[in-house]
Design a protein around this motif. Structure first.
Motif, PDB file in Angstrom:
ATOM      1  N   THR A  30      40.541  55.861   4.096  1.00 48.60           N
ATOM      2  CA  THR A  30      39.350  56.630   3.722  1.00 48.60           C
ATOM      3  C   THR A  30      39.691  57.795   2.800  1.00 48.60           C
ATOM      4  O   THR A  30      38.869  58.183   1.972  1.00 48.60           O
ATOM      5  N   ARG A  79      39.720  56.359  -0.639  1.00 48.11           N
ATOM      6  CA  ARG A  79      38.590  55.449  -0.878  1.00 48.11           C
ATOM      7  C   ARG A  79      39.095  54.028  -1.154  1.00 48.11           C
ATOM      8  O   ARG A  79      38.631  53.365  -2.067  1.00 48.11           O
ATOM      9  N   SER A 138      32.489  56.055  -2.612  1.00 51.11           N
ATOM     10  CA  SER A 138      32.956  56.108  -1.226  1.00 51.11           C
ATOM     11  C   SER A 138      33.044  54.687  -0.691  1.00 51.11           C
ATOM     12  O   SER A 138      32.498  53.758  -1.270  1.00 51.11           O
TER      13      SER A 138
END
Length: 129
Positions: free
Chosen positions: A75, A78, A93
């Motif tokens: 995360t 991304r 995202s």
């Protein structure tokens, strides 16, 4: 004398405008492009193992589409790792439907092979529905 100055100014102006439009051309939108190649993880590995120079010529900066299982989610960057060999980053995202262990079909721009991490790199990825 005036004719030479006018010709030089006109030629400089034409060259300047050409350089400007070449430099500031529109960016690619990978989402709207059709994939140049539909590949598998094993297919990429096979191409790069047999002849990496030809494989770079074939895939470099091309839009590819592939289906593989999500093995890792990153995360912070991304990105996701597909099939333990493909690192794909997304523009904005991560989509919410990305779950580790789920099989996804993605499309993105092929960047190359990272020999240190032994991963193929793809950016501007999107999920193909």
């Amino acid at each position: 004398m005036k004719k030479k100055i006018l010709t030089t100014i006109l030629l400089s102006l034409i060259i300047g405008i050409s350089v400007y439009f070449y430099t500031y051309q529109d960016h690619r939108d990978i989402d709207t492009e059709t994939a140049d190649y539909v590949v598998t993880v094993s297919g990429l590995e096979k191409d790069f193992t047999s002849n990496d120079s030809l494989a770079y010529i074939k895939y470099q900066d091309k839009t590819i589409e592939l289906t593989a299982q999500v093995t890792t989610i990153d995360t912070a960057n991304r990105g996701i790792v597909l099939g333990e060999k493909i690192f794909a980053t997304f523009k904005d995202s991560l989509p919410k439907e990305i779950v580790a262990g789920k099989t996804l079909k993605i499309k993105g721009r092929f960047l190359g092979y990272d020999e240190l991490l032994q991963e193929f790199k793809i950016d501007q990825s999107s999920i193909v529905r």
